[in-house]
Motif scaffolding. Structure first.
Motif, short mmCIF file in Angstrom:
data_model
loop_
_atom_site.label_atom_id
_atom_site.label_comp_id
_atom_site.label_asym_id
_atom_site.label_seq_id
_atom_site.Cartn_x
_atom_site.Cartn_y
_atom_site.Cartn_z
N ALA A 379 0.85 -1.21 0.00
CA ALA A 379 0.00 0.00 0.00
C ALA A 379 0.88 1.25 0.00
O ALA A 379 0.59 2.23 -0.69
CB ALA A 379 -0.92 -0.02 1.22
N ASP A 380 1.97 1.19 0.73
CA ASP A 380 2.90 2.32 0.80
C ASP A 380 3.57 2.55 -0.57
O ASP A 380 3.76 3.69 -1.00
CB ASP A 380 3.95 2.03 1.89
N GLN A 383 0.91 4.17 -2.76
CA GLN A 383 0.65 5.56 -2.36
C GLN A 383 1.77 6.49 -2.80
O GLN A 383 1.53 7.65 -3.14
CB GLN A 383 0.46 5.63 -0.85
N ASN A 384 2.98 5.99 -2.82
CA ASN A 384 4.13 6.82 -3.23
C ASN A 384 4.44 6.71 -4.71
O ASN A 384 5.50 7.16 -5.16
CB ASN A 384 5.35 6.45 -2.39
N GLU A 416 -5.58 -1.28 4.47
CA GLU A 416 -4.48 -1.49 3.51
C GLU A 416 -4.86 -2.46 2.38
O GLU A 416 -4.66 -2.13 1.20
CB GLU A 416 -3.21 -1.96 4.23
N TYR A 419 -7.23 -0.76 -0.01
CA TYR A 419 -6.56 0.26 -0.81
C TYR A 419 -5.83 -0.39 -1.98
O TYR A 419 -5.88 0.06 -3.12
CB TYR A 419 -5.57 1.03 0.10
N ASN A 423 -6.80 -0.27 -6.22
CA ASN A 423 -5.81 0.14 -7.22
C ASN A 423 -5.48 -0.95 -8.22
O ASN A 423 -5.06 -0.67 -9.33
CB ASN A 423 -4.52 0.61 -6.52
#
Ligand code: SF4
Ligand code: SF4
Length: 544
Positions: A379-380, A383-384, A416, A419, A423
């Motif tokens: 997820a990180d 997101q980035n 998470e 999310y 995507n």
């Protein structure tokens, strides 16, 4: 379906909720009549291998369970010891007001109608012995104060009902006093194990794990072969050659997966998804053949066994000199990590506080355990903006998400995976609110109960989950249930085949692997399962 079970869904769904004629204090169980609802006893070879007390071969239908002569003394001493050691245990024994708020929250009660599967009554099976032998009122008034005498039949009844609790903790969400019946079940199973009573489907994986590093008993060379096969299979789909480092000293991250990921279906496609992801982001990682299991069957046996099985992960992290650990899609590994690791084998001060080498994100929540969940990690990345996903490659899937009990309730990992799914897929639909997130329903086969001989109880226990899947299948045409637990992936396919045919099961990182755009890849003709990709031109309709 298994030999002990041939009932049709129309028959099973006619659940009788009328209380039985006999009084609840009567502990007798007709094991012969109840076939399909209990598991086989632990084989002596496994009990022996683990150095546990009173190894012997026995069967639940035997009249004589060959208990040690002083069995009563052992149990009462075991209760005393636990009351002194665990304040929560004493509280759980004392404070239940029998309000009944938990009664209809257990999937086993819903699916079986057996009142002793109500969490309040399940706990009462142990609490009644506590009252009888450890409280003044019980010692004087006996059954008038809710006390019951400890007999061999009580021990048999404990075996029957405490191995019909998946330790899922759904009931605890609804208890106004915070009583955690899963913890009571854990104590009861520990007490039974003092008499050499357990189920083989827990003891065999635990013994295998001791011998080879994983529950399935896969030896190191076969582990290596399987991981390399997976890399070959991934190349067939993507055209990209990926590395599969094993025992790479000084790697940044030790990756821990449940053994089913490299051995069973549909887990294997999730494993391909991890390999694709790690390659794409250039992660400096290693697997270990000795810590080739994230799952911890110790959780279903005793605290001592949890500790022993968890220790190997950290011993390998130390030996290989990694900075931190990345844990993959597994349920009970995460309950152990989140709730017990620190006081058992931690804090792991020889490792570093995890920082993503790709995004620089510091995972402060893993400050002590040094272990990050793959869903947090991915997820990180999303997101980035560190990975590119083409969700159209999952257009042949209409996806829902089953919150596995342990990640959801025991560690709060709820947003998470959603999310990631939003995507990676265009079609994502939630099941009804009271069956997901913290209130998720168990698969019906957790805590070591995912075997064949108790299939009737598994299918009954899985009914509430299956019913919610049916709802989204009928409403939205959902055709796959995604999840992040190896036990779910192993047992939900049978459950859905029985209750909701046409709905498949997958891991979240299988869908990530499908959608992931890899540098230098071939145009993808199929997904990771080899199913032809049919995009709908990105006309997704996911629920917000
Ligand atoms: S909800 Fe809590 S207090 Fe009420 S009966 Fe259940 S365990 Fe007891
Ligand atoms: S922990 Fe889960 S299986 Fe056990 S009594 Fe509670 S709801 Fe039922």
């Amino acid at each position: 379906m298994a030999e002990h079970f041939n009932k049709k869904p129309e028959e099973v769904v006619r659940i009788d909720y009328h209380p039985p004629q006999k009084a609840w204090m009567d502990p007798t169980i007709d094991f012969e009549k109840k076939r399909g609802n209990w598991c086989y006893g632990a084989a002596a070879k496994n009990t022996k291998y683990l150095d546990l007390p009173h190894p012997r071969d026995w069967h639940p239908t035997d009249e004589d369970w060959k208990l040690p002569e002083n069995w009563k003394e052992i149990i009462l001493e075991g209760i005393k010891e636990r009351l002194e050691k665990y304040r929560s245990f004493r509280l759980f024994m004392d404070i239940c007001v029998r309000c009944g708020a938990c009664a209809d929250k257990c999937h086993y009660f819903i699916g079986s109608g057996d009142p002793k599967n109500m969490p309040v009554l399940r706990a009462e099976l142990l609490r009644s012995i506590y009252r009888n032998d450890f409280t003044t009122a019980g010692k004087i008034l006996g059954q008038y104060a809710g006390g019951r005498e400890l007999t061999v039949d009580v021990i048999k009844e404990w075996f029957y009902y405490f191995f019909q609790c998946t330790e899922c903790r759904r009931c605890s969400v609804f208890c106004p006093y915070g009583i955690d019946t899963a913890e009571i079940t854990m104590h009861a199973r520990e007490l039974l194990s003092l008499l050499g009573i357990g189920i083989n489907w827990i003891m065999e994986p635990a013994a295998n794990c001791f011998r080879t590093g994983n529950h399935l008993g896969v030896p190191p060379h076969a582990f290596k072969d399987n991981v390399e096969f997976a890399a070959d299979d991934l190349k067939d789909v993507t055209g990209v050659e990926v590395e599969t480092p094993i025992h790479k000293k000084g790697a940044e991250v030790l990756v821990i997966v449940p053994s089913a990921d490299y051995f069973g279906n549909p887990h294997y496609y999730t494993f391909l998804g991890y390999l694709a992801l790690f390659h794409e982001i250039g992660l400096d990682f290693t697997f270990s053949a000795y810590a080739s299991e994230g799952g911890n069957f110790g959780l279903f046996h005793s605290r001592e066994m949890i500790k022993r099985l968890n220790a190997k992960i950290y011993a390998e992290a130390k030996r290989l000199g990694v900075k931190w650990i990345l844990g993959c899609e597994c349920g009970h590994m995460w309950r152990v990590l989140h709730q017990y690791m620190d006081t058992m084998n931690g804090p792991a001060d020889f490792l570093e506080e995890p920082v993503s080498p790709i995004t620089g994100t510091r995972f402060e929540n893993a400050k002590s355990t040094k272990m990050v969940h793959i869903c947090e990690f991915t997820a990180d990345l999303i997101q980035n903006g560190k990975i590119k996903l083409d969700p159209r490659r999952n257009d042949h899937w209409k996806v829902t998400f089953h919150d596995s009990c342990n990640p959801a309730r025991a560690m709060g990992l709820i947003e998470e995976p959603r999310y990631i799914l939003r995507n990676a897929c265009n079609y994502f639909y939630e099941m009804p609110e009271n069956t997901i997130k913290e209130q998720t329903f168990c698969c019906g086969s957790g805590s070591g109960l995912g075997t064949d001989e108790n299939l009737e109880m598994r299918l009954r226990g899985g009914l509430p989950r299956a019913n919610a899947v049916k709802y989204v299948r009928d409403k939205h045409g959902v055709n796959v249930l995604s999840c992040i637990c190896a036990i779910d992936k192993a047992t939900l396919p049978d459950l859905l085949k029985y209750w909701v045919p046409d709905v498949d099961v997958c891991g979240v990182h299988e869908l990530v692997g499908n959608a992931l755009i890899m540098k230098g890849e071939n145009e993808r003709a199929t997904d990771l399962r080899g199913t032809p990709i049919k995009t709908n031109g990105g006309q997704g309709e996911s629920q917000p």
